[in-house]
Motif scaffolding. Structure first.
Motif, PDB file in Angstrom:
ATOM      1  N   ILE A 142       0.845  -1.199   0.000  1.00  0.00           N
ATOM      2  CA  ILE A 142       0.000   0.000   0.000  1.00  0.00           C
ATOM      3  C   ILE A 142       0.874   1.240   0.000  1.00  0.00           C
ATOM      4  CG2 ILE A 142      -1.594   1.337   1.420  1.00  0.00           C
ATOM      5  CD1 ILE A 142      -3.047  -1.270   2.068  1.00  0.00           C
ATOM      6  N   ALA A 143       1.951   1.211   0.788  1.00  0.00           N
ATOM      7  CA  ALA A 143       2.856   2.365   0.815  1.00  0.00           C
ATOM      8  C   ALA A 143       3.459   2.590  -0.574  1.00  0.00           C
ATOM      9  CB  ALA A 143       3.947   2.156   1.856  1.00  0.00           C
ATOM     10  N   VAL A 144       3.855   1.498  -1.230  1.00  0.00           N
ATOM     11  CA  VAL A 144       4.410   1.600  -2.583  1.00  0.00           C
ATOM     12  C   VAL A 144       3.331   2.111  -3.544  1.00  0.00           C
ATOM     13  CG1 VAL A 144       5.339   0.268  -4.532  1.00  0.00           C
ATOM     14  CG2 VAL A 144       6.207  -0.104  -2.218  1.00  0.00           C
ATOM     15  N   LEU A 145       2.097   1.551  -3.411  1.00  0.00           N
ATOM     16  CA  LEU A 145       0.990   1.993  -4.264  1.00  0.00           C
ATOM     17  C   LEU A 145       0.684   3.470  -4.053  1.00  0.00           C
ATOM     18  CD1 LEU A 145      -1.537  -0.982  -4.149  1.00  0.00           C
ATOM     19  CD2 LEU A 145      -0.285  -0.157  -6.132  1.00  0.00           C
ATOM     20  N   ARG A 146       0.700   3.929  -2.836  1.00  0.00           N
ATOM     21  CA  ARG A 146       0.448   5.346  -2.563  1.00  0.00           C
ATOM     22  C   ARG A 146       1.499   6.205  -3.259  1.00  0.00           C
ATOM     23  NH1 ARG A 146      -1.153   5.094   3.716  1.00  0.00           N
ATOM     24  NH2 ARG A 146      -3.360   4.726   3.411  1.00  0.00           N
ATOM     25  N   ARG A 147       2.744   5.775  -3.076  1.00  0.00           N
ATOM     26  CA  ARG A 147       3.821   6.536  -3.713  1.00  0.00           C
ATOM     27  C   ARG A 147       3.655   6.529  -5.232  1.00  0.00           C
ATOM     28  NH1 ARG A 147       8.889   3.442  -3.586  1.00  0.00           N
ATOM     29  NH2 ARG A 147       7.990   2.750  -5.518  1.00  0.00           N
ATOM     30  N   ASP A 148       3.414   5.318  -5.771  1.00  0.00           N
ATOM     31  CA  ASP A 148       3.266   5.203  -7.224  1.00  0.00           C
ATOM     32  C   ASP A 148       1.990   5.879  -7.701  1.00  0.00           C
ATOM     33  OD1 ASP A 148       5.633   3.848  -7.242  1.00  0.00           O
ATOM     34  OD2 ASP A 148       4.754   1.848  -7.546  1.00  0.00           O
ATOM     35  N   PHE A 149       0.902   5.766  -6.917  1.00  0.00           N
ATOM     36  CA  PHE A 149      -0.347   6.409  -7.293  1.00  0.00           C
ATOM     37  C   PHE A 149      -0.179   7.921  -7.324  1.00  0.00           C
ATOM     38  CE2 PHE A 149      -4.693   7.943  -6.400  1.00  0.00           C
ATOM     39  CZ  PHE A 149      -5.323   7.425  -7.503  1.00  0.00           C
ATOM     40  N   GLY A 150       0.577   8.423  -6.359  1.00  0.00           N
ATOM     41  CA  GLY A 150       0.872   9.871  -6.348  1.00  0.00           C
ATOM     42  C   GLY A 150       1.626  10.266  -7.600  1.00  0.00           C
TER      43      GLY A 150
END
Length: 194
Positions: free
Chosen positions: A165-173
């Motif tokens: 999720i942390a990676v997804l948040r970063r990538d989603f950003g």
């Protein structure tokens, strides 16, 4: 010890065994009311037994304590028969002091044994309680280890998901930023190429 006593409260005749047993001379025993030799704690019961004899009943076994010359007391067991017409009581008396002491020792020993048995029961109950507590502690320890294992099994996937999720948040950003840039670029292209 053999004696003849009167309902007037005095000994009339005594054999020499009385002197050997109590230490008083026969003359001293004859001169004083027999109730004066009886232990004060036993006088009421002794008077009741004399009243029973005066009604014509025999005494099969009556116990009281008699004072000795040295101020100690001896236990006496009486077997008596009244002769109402003569106003006399014929009695055989046995010194049962040794038996009474043995009974007291036996009673004391019995009380001690009961106390030991009570203590053993209490110790046994305490041991059973400790055993129950130990079993409970072992159950709690096993439950704790199982819960720790389950928590570990749950934490591993959760950590994986959390990290992703942390990676997804970063990538989603980053993806949002890229989309914003595309939208800005699209607007620019639309302005230049109508």
């Amino acid at each position: 010890m053999l004696c003849i006593a009167g309902f007037d409260g005095y000994f009339k005749r005594l054999n020499p065994a009385w002197q050997r047993t109590l230490g008083f001379t026969v003359e001293e025993l004859l001169a004083e009311p027999f109730l004066g030799f009886v232990n004060p704690e036993d006088r009421e019961a002794t008077l009741a037994e004399v009243r029973r004899l005066s009604s014509g009943d025999d005494t099969i076994a009556f116990e009281n304590r008699y004072r000795c010359k040295d101020e100690s007391y001896k236990w006496i067991l009486w077997n008596s028969t009244p002769f109402l017409h003569e106003g006399l009581i014929v009695a055989v008396a046995h010194d049962i002091t040794d038996r009474k002491r043995a009974e007291d020792q036996l009673r004391t020993q019995n009380l001690r044994l009961q106390e030991v048995a009570r203590s053993e029961r209490q110790a046994h109950e305490a041991l059973k309680q400790a055993e129950v507590q130990l079993v409970q502690a072992e159950k709690l320890t096993a439950l704790g280890q199982m819960v720790a294992g389950v928590a570990h099994e749950i934490n591993n996937p959760l950590a994986y998901i959390s990290n992703n999720i942390a990676v997804l948040r970063r990538d989603f950003g980053d993806l949002r930023e890229l989309l914003r840039l595309y939208q800005g670029a699209e607007a620019m292209v639309a302005e230049r190429c109508p």
